[in-house]
Scaffold this motif. Sequence first.
Motif, PDB file in Angstrom:
ATOM      1  N   ILE A 179       0.831  -1.196   0.000  1.00 37.68           N
ATOM      2  CA  ILE A 179       0.000   0.000   0.000  1.00 37.68           C
ATOM      3  C   ILE A 179       0.868   1.249   0.000  1.00 37.68           C
ATOM      4  O   ILE A 179       1.700   1.438   0.895  1.00 37.68           O
ATOM      5  N   CYS A 180       0.694   2.070  -1.045  1.00 41.22           N
ATOM      6  CA  CYS A 180       1.422   3.338  -1.129  1.00 41.22           C
ATOM      7  C   CYS A 180       0.630   4.238  -2.068  1.00 41.22           C
ATOM      8  O   CYS A 180      -0.510   3.921  -2.409  1.00 41.22           O
ATOM      9  N   GLY A 181       1.228   5.347  -2.475  1.00 37.05           N
ATOM     10  CA  GLY A 181       0.447   6.375  -3.155  1.00 37.05           C
ATOM     11  C   GLY A 181       0.465   6.395  -4.667  1.00 37.05           C
ATOM     12  O   GLY A 181       0.289   7.459  -5.239  1.00 37.05           O
ATOM     13  N   ASN A 182       0.664   5.281  -5.342  1.00 36.44           N
ATOM     14  CA  ASN A 182       0.573   5.376  -6.812  1.00 36.44           C
ATOM     15  C   ASN A 182      -0.612   4.562  -7.355  1.00 36.44           C
ATOM     16  O   ASN A 182      -1.147   3.690  -6.672  1.00 36.44           O
ATOM     17  N   PRO A 183      -1.041   4.887  -8.583  1.00 31.26           N
ATOM     18  CA  PRO A 183      -2.211   4.195  -9.138  1.00 31.26           C
ATOM     19  C   PRO A 183      -2.077   2.667  -9.189  1.00 31.26           C
ATOM     20  O   PRO A 183      -3.063   1.975  -8.889  1.00 31.26           O
ATOM     21  N   PRO A 184      -0.901   2.096  -9.519  1.00 32.20           N
ATOM     22  CA  PRO A 184      -0.833   0.629  -9.518  1.00 32.20           C
ATOM     23  C   PRO A 184      -1.122   0.014  -8.148  1.00 32.20           C
ATOM     24  O   PRO A 184      -1.699  -1.077  -8.068  1.00 32.20           O
ATOM     25  N   SER A 185      -0.755   0.697  -7.074  1.00 36.02           N
ATOM     26  CA  SER A 185      -1.051   0.182  -5.737  1.00 36.02           C
ATOM     27  C   SER A 185      -2.565   0.167  -5.501  1.00 36.02           C
ATOM     28  O   SER A 185      -3.123  -0.809  -4.993  1.00 36.02           O
ATOM     29  N   ILE A 186      -3.224   1.240  -5.900  1.00 36.45           N
ATOM     30  CA  ILE A 186      -4.687   1.297  -5.769  1.00 36.45           C
ATOM     31  C   ILE A 186      -5.316   0.197  -6.612  1.00 36.45           C
ATOM     32  O   ILE A 186      -6.256  -0.478  -6.189  1.00 36.45           O
ATOM     33  N   CYS A 187      -4.755   0.005  -7.807  1.00 33.78           N
ATOM     34  CA  CYS A 187      -5.237  -1.044  -8.716  1.00 33.78           C
ATOM     35  C   CYS A 187      -5.058  -2.418  -8.075  1.00 33.78           C
ATOM     36  O   CYS A 187      -5.979  -3.235  -8.055  1.00 33.78           O
ATOM     37  N   HIS A 188      -3.888  -2.649  -7.500  1.00 34.42           N
ATOM     38  CA  HIS A 188      -3.585  -3.946  -6.889  1.00 34.42           C
ATOM     39  C   HIS A 188      -4.549  -4.270  -5.748  1.00 34.42           C
ATOM     40  O   HIS A 188      -4.986  -5.405  -5.594  1.00 34.42           O
ATOM     41  N   PHE A 189      -4.846  -3.239  -4.960  1.00 35.14           N
ATOM     42  CA  PHE A 189      -5.671  -3.461  -3.758  1.00 35.14           C
ATOM     43  C   PHE A 189      -7.142  -3.116  -3.972  1.00 35.14           C
ATOM     44  O   PHE A 189      -7.868  -2.827  -3.018  1.00 35.14           O
ATOM     45  N   MET A 190      -7.578  -3.174  -5.225  1.00 36.55           N
ATOM     46  CA  MET A 190      -8.946  -2.794  -5.515  1.00 36.55           C
ATOM     47  C   MET A 190      -9.991  -3.576  -4.715  1.00 36.55           C
ATOM     48  O   MET A 190     -10.953  -2.973  -4.222  1.00 36.55           O
TER      49      MET A 190
END
Length: 243
Positions: free
Chosen positions: A140-151
């Motif tokens: 978990i961190c602040g870039n879009p791929p992280s948000i994508c990963h943890f959808m």
Amino acid sequence: MRFSIAAFVGAFSMALFVPSVLACERECQVNVSHAFADKYQLLSDNYFTRLNFEVEKSLFYGIPADALTLTEKQAVTKTVADSVLAAQTSWSNTIFQTVFDTIFKDEPKFKGDCNHPHRVNQPPRGVNWTMPDCHNMDYICGNPPSICHFMPMIKTRIVKKLIGQLQARVDGDDSEVYLNFVGPALQDVLTTQVKLANYAATLHGNLNQILESIKASLINFANENEWKPEWDMEIKILLLTFP
Ligand SMILES: *[C@@H]1O[C@H](CO)[C@@H](O)[C@H](O)[C@H]1NC(C)=O
Ligand SMILES: *[C@@H]1O[C@H](CO)[C@@H](O)[C@H](O)[C@H]1NC(C)=O
């Protein structure tokens, strides 16, 4: 002196050329939140549509059929339906902020350094992140791929909050929907339609039942029957376009 300049230049060019990953800044956070909020907006609209449908179906339950003419009934129903629409607008205005806060303010928040450890390379400006980036950005961190990963986790967090908020909105006489919208509409009806004077308690009871049934149905909000499977991919594709 010469040495320290060289060291400085060296450090400077290192900083320039070691690939680093940017965070999702304010504008990206807003766009990401909209990507999710738009879907939840569609789903919550369905519940207000259902509320409206229930009003049309059950508002006059227990009131003699000949108490009002059809036109009078339609006028009453319209007053209440208009209040439901206003309640829907009021609710819709809150979704974006709820989604934003859930992703970027609640713990664990999707903010901060995505370089330690290094997982993905920031694409050049104008080039999208990729699905492998989504797969690889596994913390978990602040870039879009992280948000994508943890959808899946993000969706669970958002849905839990929205269900709680929506249920509170329709929970009885002191709820937002009743107090600010449906209740005043009923009051309006009773003042303008004197033939209903004897049925105030019945109408009130019917509205409470209707709200109660909507509240109960909200446990299904955004479940696997409501959330369209293709929406995950739609949101991911959108997420991965943000720098
Ligand atoms: C956010 O969305 C707006 C409107 O769709 C768009 O113009 C803008 O480029 C997006 N910003 C980022 C950082 O993707
Ligand atoms: C980035 O993804 C969007 C959405 O799929 C697409 O429209 C766009 O062409 C992609 N951009 C590049 C440079 O591939």
